[in-house]
Design a protein around this motif. Structure first.
Motif, PDB file in Angstrom:
ATOM      1  N   UNK A 102     -24.064  -9.127  10.085  1.00 45.70           N
ATOM      2  CA  UNK A 102     -24.967  -8.575  11.080  1.00 45.70           C
ATOM      3  C   UNK A 102     -23.938  -6.643  10.505  1.00 45.70           C
ATOM      4  N   UNK A 103     -23.382  -6.881   9.474  1.00 45.12           N
ATOM      5  CA  UNK A 103     -22.438  -5.615   8.960  1.00 45.12           C
ATOM      6  C   UNK A 103     -24.130  -4.704   7.949  1.00 45.12           C
ATOM      7  N   UNK A 104     -24.861  -5.553   7.472  1.00 46.61           N
ATOM      8  CA  UNK A 104     -25.125  -4.773   6.397  1.00 46.61           C
ATOM      9  C   UNK A 104     -26.209  -4.025   6.308  1.00 46.61           C
ATOM     10  N   UNK A 105     -27.010  -3.259   7.685  1.00 49.80           N
ATOM     11  CA  UNK A 105     -27.968  -2.909   8.347  1.00 49.80           C
ATOM     12  C   UNK A 105     -27.146  -1.313   7.861  1.00 49.80           C
ATOM     13  N   UNK A 106     -25.896  -1.664   7.867  1.00 47.95           N
ATOM     14  CA  UNK A 106     -25.475  -0.038   8.271  1.00 47.95           C
ATOM     15  C   UNK A 106     -24.977   0.325   6.550  1.00 47.95           C
ATOM     16  N   UNK A 112     -28.288   3.277   0.010  1.00 50.92           N
ATOM     17  CA  UNK A 112     -29.252   4.361   0.109  1.00 50.92           C
ATOM     18  C   UNK A 112     -28.270   5.876   0.105  1.00 50.92           C
ATOM     19  N   UNK A 113     -27.393   6.610   1.116  1.00 52.68           N
ATOM     20  CA  UNK A 113     -27.241   7.341   1.209  1.00 52.68           C
ATOM     21  C   UNK A 113     -26.297   7.931   0.040  1.00 52.68           C
ATOM     22  N   UNK A 114     -25.890   6.803  -0.432  1.00 54.34           N
ATOM     23  CA  UNK A 114     -24.777   7.888  -1.374  1.00 54.34           C
ATOM     24  C   UNK A 114     -25.637   7.355  -3.031  1.00 54.34           C
ATOM     25  N   UNK A 115     -26.387   7.240  -2.857  1.00 51.98           N
ATOM     26  CA  UNK A 115     -26.941   6.813  -4.327  1.00 51.98           C
ATOM     27  C   UNK A 115     -27.679   8.206  -5.065  1.00 51.98           C
ATOM     28  N   UNK A 116     -27.258   8.855  -6.159  1.00 51.86           N
ATOM     29  CA  UNK A 116     -27.793  10.217  -6.370  1.00 51.86           C
ATOM     30  C   UNK A 116     -29.384   9.961  -6.358  1.00 51.86           C
ATOM     31  N   UNK A 117     -30.381  11.279  -6.058  1.00 49.99           N
ATOM     32  CA  UNK A 117     -31.373  11.400  -6.200  1.00 49.99           C
ATOM     33  C   UNK A 117     -32.129  11.340  -7.507  1.00 49.99           C
ATOM     34  N   UNK A 118     -33.171  10.223  -8.031  1.00 45.82           N
ATOM     35  CA  UNK A 118     -33.816   9.526  -9.033  1.00 45.82           C
ATOM     36  C   UNK A 118     -32.833   8.175  -9.810  1.00 45.82           C
ATOM     37  N   UNK A 119     -31.545   8.128  -9.084  1.00 46.37           N
ATOM     38  CA  UNK A 119     -31.086   6.453  -9.236  1.00 46.37           C
ATOM     39  C   UNK A 119     -31.620   5.461  -8.938  1.00 46.37           C
ATOM     40  N   UNK A 129     -19.395   1.921  -2.898  1.00 50.93           N
ATOM     41  CA  UNK A 129     -19.974   0.553  -3.266  1.00 50.93           C
ATOM     42  C   UNK A 129     -18.570   0.381  -1.672  1.00 50.93           C
ATOM     43  N   UNK A 130     -17.277   0.209  -2.338  1.00 52.15           N
ATOM     44  CA  UNK A 130     -15.965   0.487  -1.430  1.00 52.15           C
ATOM     45  C   UNK A 130     -16.707   1.323   0.172  1.00 52.15           C
ATOM     46  N   UNK A 131     -16.538   2.377  -0.613  1.00 52.20           N
ATOM     47  CA  UNK A 131     -16.871   3.369   0.568  1.00 52.20           C
ATOM     48  C   UNK A 131     -17.660   3.093   1.753  1.00 52.20           C
ATOM     49  N   UNK A 132     -19.579   3.247   0.976  1.00 48.18           N
ATOM     50  CA  UNK A 132     -20.161   2.289   1.886  1.00 48.18           C
ATOM     51  C   UNK A 132     -19.412   0.865   2.533  1.00 48.18           C
ATOM     52  N   UNK A 133     -18.972  -0.082   1.850  1.00 45.48           N
ATOM     53  CA  UNK A 133     -18.025  -1.095   2.657  1.00 45.48           C
ATOM     54  C   UNK A 133     -17.373  -0.771   3.942  1.00 45.48           C
ATOM     55  N   UNK A 138     -15.703   0.231   9.901  1.00 44.69           N
ATOM     56  CA  UNK A 138     -15.071   1.053  10.845  1.00 44.69           C
ATOM     57  C   UNK A 138     -16.140   1.450  12.118  1.00 44.69           C
ATOM     58  N   UNK A 139     -17.533   1.785  11.558  1.00 40.61           N
ATOM     59  CA  UNK A 139     -18.265   2.221  12.260  1.00 40.61           C
ATOM     60  C   UNK A 139     -18.462   1.281  13.331  1.00 40.61           C
ATOM     61  N   UNK A 140     -18.580  -0.425  12.325  1.00 40.73           N
ATOM     62  CA  UNK A 140     -18.456  -1.323  13.250  1.00 40.73           C
ATOM     63  C   UNK A 140     -17.915  -1.019  14.615  1.00 40.73           C
TER      64      UNK A 140
END
Length: 217
Positions: A102-106, A112-119, A129-133, A138-140
């Protein structure tokens, strides 16, 4: 994060791989977060009385819980205590491993938001990855905490005290106000970031490993 023989974007991620990797992540979530989850439930369900408060806060609950468990180990038959702990851990694994998806959608959105353009998303660093997780966790819990409080109160109440979850909600709002829905707030959010960061890091590590050892899945 990990060296790969080829970019993971070129490898099809099957539902089976997602399930296995998600289950591994759920186990990481349990190992990292279960101790503070126990504290959270005890804070949420402690009796409310003007004369006496069982726990004054997260640290006080942690200290008293550890003290109680140490005393229990000394006074209870060791085999019985170990059996109870194995049963509790098995139940938590049964709950956490399948539900961790259930966590994986967010999480995927934040990746994708944290991935620099072109990478490629597959090149995302371990800290990101740790930040995104962690943020996903927290949002969940910001949304999930009130229902969790209702569930905990309903499950731990005396037989016949509540007619259902709606009755639990009405009683809590009448007796303690809206803040009752966020009991254990500090323990929950202290737990949410590291536990979910560990969950998703475990997912990524397992997924990359599965792509190497079983690319045909």
């Amino acid at each position: 994060m990990l060296d790969e023989p080829e970019p993971s974007s070129n490898i099809r991620v099957s539902p089976l791989k997602n399930f296995v990797a998600g289950g591994f992540g759920g186990a990481c979530l349990l190992l990292a977060g279960h101790p503070l989850d126990t504290i959270k439930v005890r804070l949420q369900t402690q009796p409310k009385a003007a004369q006496y408060v069982l726990y004054t806060g997260t640290y006080d609950c942690l200290r008293k819980t550890v003290s109680k468990e140490v005393h229990s180990q000394r006074t209870t038959k060791k085999s019985q205590t170990n059996t109870q702990k194995v049963t509790q851990t098995t139940l938590k694994l049964t709950e956490n491993v399948p539900s961790s998806g259930l966590y994986f959608l967010t999480y995927e959105y934040l990746k994708h938001f944290l991935t620099p353009e072109g990478q490629s998303v597959s090149q995302l660093s371990t800290p990101k990855i740790l930040l995104a997780g962690g943020v996903a966790g927290i949002l969940n819990w910001t949304i999930a905490l009130p229902p969790d409080v209702l569930k905990s109160n309903f499950q731990t109440a005396a037989d016949g005290k509540y007619r259902g979850l709606v009755d639990v909600l009405r009683t809590l709002l009448r007796e303690e106000g809206p803040k009752a829905l966020y009991k254990g707030f500090n323990a929950v959010f202290l737990r949410a970031f590291p536990a979910n960061a560990a969950c998703f890091l475990g997912f990524e590590v397992a997924l990359k490993g599965l792509n190497i050892i079983a690319p045909g899945w």
